[in-house]
Design a protein around this motif. Structure first.
Motif, PDB file in Angstrom:
ATOM      1  N   MET A  27       0.828  -1.240  -0.043  1.00 29.84           N
ATOM      2  CA  MET A  27       0.242  -0.107  -0.208  1.00 29.84           C
ATOM      3  C   MET A  27       0.850   1.298   0.023  1.00 29.84           C
ATOM      4  SD  MET A  27      -2.889  -1.289   2.801  1.00 29.84           S
ATOM      5  CE  MET A  27      -3.813   0.350   2.658  1.00 29.84           C
ATOM      6  N   ALA A  28       1.934   1.264   0.660  1.00 34.11           N
ATOM      7  CA  ALA A  28       2.788   2.345   0.923  1.00 34.11           C
ATOM      8  C   ALA A  28       3.327   2.663  -0.328  1.00 34.11           C
ATOM      9  CB  ALA A  28       3.965   2.246   1.958  1.00 34.11           C
ATOM     10  N   ALA A  29       3.736   1.563  -1.147  1.00 35.73           N
ATOM     11  CA  ALA A  29       4.528   1.750  -2.519  1.00 35.73           C
ATOM     12  C   ALA A  29       3.475   2.086  -3.700  1.00 35.73           C
ATOM     13  CB  ALA A  29       5.038   0.505  -2.911  1.00 35.73           C
ATOM     14  N   ARG A  30       2.252   1.915  -3.469  1.00 33.91           N
ATOM     15  CA  ARG A  30       1.263   1.903  -4.536  1.00 33.91           C
ATOM     16  C   ARG A  30      -0.090   2.853  -4.131  1.00 33.91           C
ATOM     17  NH1 ARG A  30       0.510  -4.224  -5.735  1.00 33.91           N
ATOM     18  NH2 ARG A  30      -1.198  -3.496  -6.909  1.00 33.91           N
ATOM     19  N   PHE A  31      -0.032   3.662  -2.996  1.00 32.66           N
ATOM     20  CA  PHE A  31      -1.227   4.229  -2.845  1.00 32.66           C
ATOM     21  C   PHE A  31      -1.849   5.332  -3.876  1.00 32.66           C
ATOM     22  CE2 PHE A  31       2.138   6.876  -0.995  1.00 32.66           C
ATOM     23  CZ  PHE A  31       1.518   8.248  -1.177  1.00 32.66           C
ATOM     24  N   THR A  32      -0.976   5.805  -4.733  1.00 34.00           N
ATOM     25  CA  THR A  32      -1.123   6.711  -5.800  1.00 34.00           C
ATOM     26  C   THR A  32      -2.139   6.124  -6.866  1.00 34.00           C
ATOM     27  OG1 THR A  32       0.965   6.339  -6.763  1.00 34.00           O
ATOM     28  CG2 THR A  32       0.847   8.063  -5.293  1.00 34.00           C
ATOM     29  N   GLU A  33      -2.032   4.628  -6.901  1.00 31.88           N
ATOM     30  CA  GLU A  33      -2.833   4.015  -7.855  1.00 31.88           C
ATOM     31  C   GLU A  33      -4.398   3.720  -7.391  1.00 31.88           C
ATOM     32  OE1 GLU A  33      -0.947   0.101  -8.508  1.00 31.88           O
ATOM     33  OE2 GLU A  33       0.900   1.142  -8.667  1.00 31.88           O
ATOM     34  N   ASP A  34      -5.251   3.191  -8.229  1.00 30.50           N
ATOM     35  CA  ASP A  34      -6.577   2.798  -7.817  1.00 30.50           C
ATOM     36  C   ASP A  34      -6.626   1.620  -7.451  1.00 30.50           C
ATOM     37  OD1 ASP A  34      -9.359   2.597  -7.627  1.00 30.50           O
ATOM     38  OD2 ASP A  34      -9.540   2.089  -9.946  1.00 30.50           O
ATOM     39  N   LEU A  35      -6.020   1.540  -6.060  1.00 28.89           N
ATOM     40  CA  LEU A  35      -5.759   0.299  -5.177  1.00 28.89           C
ATOM     41  C   LEU A  35      -7.007  -0.072  -4.440  1.00 28.89           C
ATOM     42  CD1 LEU A  35      -3.119  -1.472  -4.695  1.00 28.89           C
ATOM     43  CD2 LEU A  35      -2.848  -0.059  -2.805  1.00 28.89           C
ATOM     44  N   HIS A  36      -7.235  -1.823  -4.530  1.00 29.21           N
ATOM     45  CA  HIS A  36      -8.233  -2.150  -3.961  1.00 29.21           C
ATOM     46  C   HIS A  36      -7.914  -3.377  -3.164  1.00 29.21           C
ATOM     47  CE1 HIS A  36     -11.472   0.362  -6.102  1.00 29.21           C
ATOM     48  NE2 HIS A  36     -10.613  -0.008  -7.216  1.00 29.21           N
ATOM     49  N   LEU A  37      -8.786  -3.684  -2.082  1.00 25.68           N
ATOM     50  CA  LEU A  37      -8.392  -4.778  -1.077  1.00 25.68           C
ATOM     51  C   LEU A  37      -8.362  -6.138  -1.959  1.00 25.68           C
ATOM     52  CD1 LEU A  37      -8.083  -5.863   1.842  1.00 25.68           C
ATOM     53  CD2 LEU A  37     -10.457  -6.425   1.673  1.00 25.68           C
ATOM     54  N   HIS A  38      -8.936  -6.375  -2.905  1.00 16.92           N
ATOM     55  CA  HIS A  38      -8.906  -7.767  -3.860  1.00 16.92           C
ATOM     56  C   HIS A  38      -7.676  -7.749  -4.368  1.00 16.92           C
ATOM     57  CE1 HIS A  38      -9.984  -6.459  -7.724  1.00 16.92           C
ATOM     58  NE2 HIS A  38     -10.395  -5.417  -7.134  1.00 16.92           N
ATOM     59  N   GLN A  39      -7.201  -6.692  -4.732  1.00 16.26           N
ATOM     60  CA  GLN A  39      -5.858  -6.745  -5.613  1.00 16.26           C
ATOM     61  C   GLN A  39      -4.647  -7.256  -4.651  1.00 16.26           C
ATOM     62  OE1 GLN A  39      -6.257  -2.575  -6.850  1.00 16.26           O
ATOM     63  NE2 GLN A  39      -5.666  -3.313  -8.802  1.00 16.26           N
ATOM     64  N   ILE A  40      -4.571  -6.720  -3.537  1.00 19.94           N
ATOM     65  CA  ILE A  40      -3.714  -7.309  -2.708  1.00 19.94           C
ATOM     66  C   ILE A  40      -3.752  -8.467  -1.997  1.00 19.94           C
ATOM     67  CG2 ILE A  40      -2.732  -6.464  -0.346  1.00 19.94           C
ATOM     68  CD1 ILE A  40      -2.284  -4.218  -2.168  1.00 19.94           C
ATOM     69  N   ALA A  41      -4.910  -8.813  -1.847  1.00 18.68           N
ATOM     70  CA  ALA A  41      -5.319 -10.202  -1.601  1.00 18.68           C
ATOM     71  C   ALA A  41      -4.980 -11.175  -2.375  1.00 18.68           C
ATOM     72  CB  ALA A  41      -6.931 -10.532  -1.117  1.00 18.68           C
ATOM     73  N   GLU A  42      -5.096 -10.846  -3.521  1.00 22.65           N
ATOM     74  CA  GLU A  42      -4.697 -11.971  -4.769  1.00 22.65           C
ATOM     75  C   GLU A  42      -3.253 -12.044  -4.753  1.00 22.65           C
ATOM     76  OE1 GLU A  42      -6.356 -10.383  -8.415  1.00 22.65           O
ATOM     77  OE2 GLU A  42      -8.266 -10.989  -7.909  1.00 22.65           O
ATOM     78  N   GLU A  43      -2.846 -10.822  -4.798  1.00 24.19           N
ATOM     79  CA  GLU A  43      -1.031 -10.924  -4.655  1.00 24.19           C
ATOM     80  C   GLU A  43      -0.469 -11.762  -3.441  1.00 24.19           C
ATOM     81  OE1 GLU A  43       0.814  -7.416  -6.015  1.00 24.19           O
ATOM     82  OE2 GLU A  43      -1.078  -6.833  -6.684  1.00 24.19           O
ATOM     83  N   LEU A  44      -1.227 -11.555  -2.373  1.00 19.36           N
ATOM     84  CA  LEU A  44      -0.689 -12.484  -1.222  1.00 19.36           C
ATOM     85  C   LEU A  44      -1.337 -13.919  -0.882  1.00 19.36           C
ATOM     86  CD1 LEU A  44      -1.106  -9.659   1.378  1.00 19.36           C
ATOM     87  CD2 LEU A  44       1.192 -10.475   0.456  1.00 19.36           C
ATOM     88  N   PHE A  45      -2.079 -13.906  -2.097  1.00 18.33           N
ATOM     89  CA  PHE A  45      -2.714 -15.645  -2.187  1.00 18.33           C
ATOM     90  C   PHE A  45      -3.615 -16.125  -0.789  1.00 18.33           C
ATOM     91  CE2 PHE A  45       1.798 -15.448  -3.738  1.00 18.33           C
ATOM     92  CZ  PHE A  45       1.621 -15.505  -5.142  1.00 18.33           C
ATOM     93  N   GLU A 101      -3.546  14.249  -8.188  1.00 15.29           N
ATOM     94  CA  GLU A 101      -3.359  13.314  -8.904  1.00 15.29           C
ATOM     95  C   GLU A 101      -1.993  12.563  -8.333  1.00 15.29           C
ATOM     96  OE1 GLU A 101      -1.892  15.178 -12.541  1.00 15.29           O
ATOM     97  OE2 GLU A 101      -4.105  15.239 -13.262  1.00 15.29           O
ATOM     98  N   ALA A 102      -1.369  13.161  -7.544  1.00 16.69           N
ATOM     99  CA  ALA A 102      -0.269  12.338  -6.899  1.00 16.69           C
ATOM    100  C   ALA A 102      -0.477  11.420  -5.883  1.00 16.69           C
ATOM    101  CB  ALA A 102       0.819  13.395  -6.413  1.00 16.69           C
ATOM    102  N   VAL A 103      -1.879  11.920  -5.284  1.00 14.80           N
ATOM    103  CA  VAL A 103      -2.114  10.868  -4.148  1.00 14.80           C
ATOM    104  C   VAL A 103      -3.231   9.765  -4.583  1.00 14.80           C
ATOM    105  CG1 VAL A 103      -1.392  12.547  -2.500  1.00 14.80           C
ATOM    106  CG2 VAL A 103      -3.675  12.814  -3.235  1.00 14.80           C
ATOM    107  N   GLY A 104      -3.659   9.812  -6.022  1.00 18.92           N
ATOM    108  CA  GLY A 104      -4.528   8.832  -6.190  1.00 18.92           C
ATOM    109  C   GLY A 104      -5.886   9.403  -6.819  1.00 18.92           C
ATOM    110  N   TYR A 105      -6.028  10.661  -6.700  1.00 21.93           N
ATOM    111  CA  TYR A 105      -7.245  11.340  -6.951  1.00 21.93           C
ATOM    112  C   TYR A 105      -7.055  12.227  -8.200  1.00 21.93           C
ATOM    113  CZ  TYR A 105      -8.708   9.365  -2.475  1.00 21.93           C
ATOM    114  OH  TYR A 105      -9.079   8.607  -1.465  1.00 21.93           O
ATOM    115  N   PRO A 106      -7.630  11.705  -9.461  1.00 21.70           N
ATOM    116  CA  PRO A 106      -7.090  12.299 -10.638  1.00 21.70           C
ATOM    117  C   PRO A 106      -8.263  13.426 -10.648  1.00 21.70           C
ATOM    118  CG  PRO A 106      -7.726  10.196 -11.234  1.00 21.70           C
ATOM    119  CD  PRO A 106      -7.397  10.162  -9.671  1.00 21.70           C
ATOM    120  N   ASN A 107      -9.468  13.371 -10.290  1.00 24.78           N
ATOM    121  CA  ASN A 107     -10.564  14.448 -10.320  1.00 24.78           C
ATOM    122  C   ASN A 107     -10.466  15.349  -9.411  1.00 24.78           C
ATOM    123  OD1 ASN A 107     -13.244  15.425 -10.028  1.00 24.78           O
ATOM    124  ND2 ASN A 107     -14.035  13.862 -11.303  1.00 24.78           N
TER     125      ASN A 107
END
Length: 259
Positions: free
Chosen positions: A165-183, A229-235
């Motif tokens: 999360m610390a490395a990617r919080f600027t992305e459109d990041l969701h819990l299910h993405q992290i869960a998938e990557e942690l299996f 934009e830098a913190v993940g909110y382009p709008n």
């Protein structure tokens, strides 16, 4: 037959694999007692709560609970006297992704074998697991021969999640993405996340973003929409509304007060 007999279980959601492992491995020659066979990690957990086992031969990808999640659950419960905290785990998987092997070894797996594996290869892994069990039983006061995880697996998973999360919080990041990557499943990670951080995933993500937004507003010459934009909110409008809700003032007002 070997003098010392270890207790083992098999967990795999495919019937033909369960039957093949049960019938074709020479359990008696190995000195291992195959006590149960399960198609589901949840069934296995319920059984092992009251019937500790020495060796776990498990698939990785299964419905309801992955093999990795199963072992994480066991390690979480290792202080429960009903469970053996030193259960030796051998993972079988049809997935060649090295990340699975890394995570399996991190959870203390004795071996990680790719399907289809020869019976001889599986028996070698079982012999290795039994040898460790036997030596630990004979020398209970000595350190375990295999490396131990420095933290509870649940803590390790959350630590990894926080790093991601610390490395990617600027992305459109969701819990299910992290869960998938942690299996692990989203529900499992969500529960652990709240348990260990005291926050939900979304609240923690907002916390990371607001900290960075405040830092940039106070120390940079970036325009407000660029900070959004830098913190993940382009709008820009959404960013301003979100910031107002978090801080009780607009980004412009915050910057003015910090000037």
């Amino acid at each position: 037959m070997n003098a010392t007999v270890c207790r083992a279980v098999i967990i795999d959601d495919e019937t033909w694999i369960r039957e093949g492992l049960s019938e074709h491995i020479n359990w008696e020659m190995l000195g291992i007692d195959l006590v149960q066979v399960f198609q589901d990690g949840l069934e296995a957990i319920r059984y092992m709560e009251d019937h500790p086992v020495d060796i776990l031969l498990s698939d990785i990808r299964m419905p309801n609970m992955t093999g990795l999640e199963l072992v994480a659950r066991l390690r979480e419960m290792e202080n429960d006297k009903r469970l053996l905290s030193n259960t030796k785990v051998i993972f079988l998987s049809g997935y060649g992704d090295f990340k699975y092997a890394q995570e399996a070894l991190r959870l203390g797996a004795v071996d990680y074998l790719l399907k289809p594996s020869d019976v001889e290869e599986i028996e070698v892994a079982l012999q290795k697991a039994k040898m460790i069990c036997t030596k630990e039983a004979v020398q209970p006061d000595k350190p375990a021969l295999e490396p131990k995880v420095s933290e509870e697996p649940s803590s390790y998973l959350i630590k990894k999640a926080l790093q991601m999360m610390a490395a990617r919080f600027t992305e459109d990041l969701h819990l299910h993405q992290i869960a998938e990557e942690l299996f692990v499943t989203s529900n499992y990670l969500s529960r652990l996340f709240r348990q260990e951080t005291g926050k939900s995933f979304s609240d923690y993500l907002s916390h990371l973003r607001i900290e960075k937004a405040c830092e940039l507003l106070g120390s940079s010459t970036l325009k407000i929409y660029q900070i959004g934009e830098a913190v993940g909110y382009p709008n820009p409008r959404y960013f301003s509304e979100w910031f107002q809700k978090q801080m009780g003032m607009s980004p412009g007002d915050y910057r003015s007060r910090r000037a």
